[in-house]
Motif scaffolding. Structure first.
Motif: not given
Ligand SMILES: Nc1ncnc2c1ncn2[C@@H]1O[C@H](COP(=O)(O)OP(=O)(O)OP(=O)(O)O)[C@@H](O)[C@H]1O
Length: 444
Positions: A19-23, A90-95, A342-343, A419-432
């Protein structure tokens, strides 16, 4: 050339995120062979795109399955392993971004090799290769030794030994050792067991051991989902032969025999040397004119210790000789997979998303995980740039991974940033992405 191969993997959007859309994202190939990525929270938010450096060997789309990732990321490492080079992934990324899905997969059925995680798929290909070598050779057969431990809150736990707590220590040789239980044996011998390594001679036995062990992994609630891995899991696959394993056991036996003999020699030296001094009335120490150090007693104890030390050295040399004499350069070589915890990430105002409830202990663990990942980030950055001083000691995670970094050699370490394409996780994705961009852009 970068010393760490960097890949990114977008996971599919999950239903609740719909419902929140994609990055809004684009893969840029202006600097071949490396790719860059441009991201923007929404397609309409013109002018706010962030663009990475050209850092990525490949960027996988949500529709790409584990098989595709395996072929591009891990399969090129298999010939290197067979030629005697250590490799790590290594696999790195947010939770919730897809690390466990990538490294282990959630479908362990090898009939469906499209979904098999990278670790099992690598074991399968390695066993096929070893089978070919074993068929051609008259000599000893090769197999894979599996070790599996997880790091949680500054401790290590052996998943192949009922989650027994292990200790991460730096030895006198400057190497980091992960040791299991300490046993006191007959005659005062002390044996500090290494973490358990299961010897597997077929893919089926490897698969069985791995599935049993990962059922013991710890899950809890992250800020994102309720089945989050709250630990960093390290999967070590070593090419072994029976004589290498027997030689290592012989070394542990010699080391445990040395412990009481070494302690006796030290005790005797202290006892004798303390005879040579007395305490004066004003509380100071002065030579004791009425006592004589029994130097012969000290020498006998030291000679006995030297004999046992020589046996340890001979056992170490025997291991080296077995490795050198092997017709297979891959004997003793390791392939390591690390599924990092996960971070945790926070909203702009520093508060947690309200989607998942966490206990205070889980929040504390979340902070520890972030601290570990920050330390890893610094180590990877320093290592990629070829810096002389790499801050391995700054966390248990980086201490435990030190040997893998030191032995993998340049170009044989890979990081997959999920990385997640969810808009609500944009900040975490950007960090990764920023982190991956930094590591991938570093040159040696
Ligand atoms: N590439 C993918 N394709 C399909 N499903 C995926 C993919 N990546 C992740 N998922 C799904 O998303 C969910 C979260 O993934 P996963 O458990 O791998 O995340 P994680 O990064 O390991 O999280 P944590 O660090 O919190 O354990 C799982 O249900 C997983 O199956």
């Amino acid at each position: 050339m970068s010393s760490i191969n960097v890949f990114a993997r977008w996971r599919p959007l999950s239903q609740p995120e719909d419902k929140h859309g994609e990055i809004h994202r684009k893969t840029l190939s202006d600097c071949p062979p490396l790719l860059a990525v441009s991201v923007n929270p929404q397609a309409s938010a013109e002018g706010r795109s962030w663009v990475s450096s050209p850092a990525f060997h490949a960027i996988f789309e949500p529709g790409d399955n584990n098989h595709t990732v395996y072929n591009d990321v891990v399969a090129p490492n298999i010939p290197k392993i067979l030629q005697g080079e250590n490799c790590s992934v290594f696999a790195y990324g947010h939770s919730g971004s897809g690390k466990t899905h990538t490294i282990l997969g959630y479908d362990y059925d090898c009939q469906n090799s499209q979904k098999l995680g990278l670790c099992l798929a690598a074991a399968k290909q390695l066993f096929d290769a070893l089978h070919g070598l074993n068929e051609k050779s008259e000599g000893e057969k090769l197999g894979i030794g599996l070790s599996l431990f997880e790091l949680r809150n500054k401790s290590a736990f052996d998943l192949l030994n009922h989650r027994n707590q292990c200790h991460i220590r730096e030895g006198p040789d400057g190497k980091v050792h992960i040791r299991g239980e300490t046993e006191i044996l007959e005659g005062g011998k002390v044996r500090v067991r290494p973490i358990v390594q299961r010897l597997c001679w077929t893919f089926e036995s490897f698969q069985h051991e791995l599935i049993q062990a990962i059922s013991q992994r710890t899950t809890g609630s992250s800020t994102v989902h309720e089945q989050s891995s709250r630990t960093h899991a390290v999967f070590e696959l070593e090419i072994i032969s029976q004589s290498l394993i027997d030689a290592r056991h012989a070394l542990f036996d010699r080391q445990s025999e040395l412990v009481p003999v070494g302690k006796r020699a030290t005790d005797i030296r202290i006892e004798e040397e303390s005879k040579g001094v007395i305490r004066t009335a004003d509380g100071c120490w002065a030579p004791n004119p009425n006592s004589r150090i029994d130097q012969e007693r000290i020498d006998v104890a030291e000679a006995e210790k030297a004999q046992y030390e020589a046996l340890v050295t001979a056992a170490e040399q025997n291991i080296e000789a077995i490795l050198e004499a092997s017709a297979f350069p891959c004997l003793g070589v390791k392939m390591v997979f690390v599924d990092l915890a996960g971070a945790e990430f926070y909203d702009d105002n520093g508060s947690r998303p309200q989607t998942v409830r966490q206990t205070p202990q889980e929040r504390q663990e979340g902070r520890q995980i972030n601290t570990d990942l920050l330390a890893l980030k610094q180590v990877m950055g320093a290592w990629a740039e070829g810096q002389k001083r790499i801050p391995f000691r700054s966390s248990t995670l980086t201490m435990a991974l030190r040997e893998h970094f030191m032995s993998a050699g340049k170009g044989n370490s890979t990081i997959i940033v999920t990385i997640s394409p969810a808009t609500e996780q944009y900040k975490a994705t950007l960090n990764s992405l920023k982190y991956a961009s930094l590591v991938g852009a570093a040159r040696v």
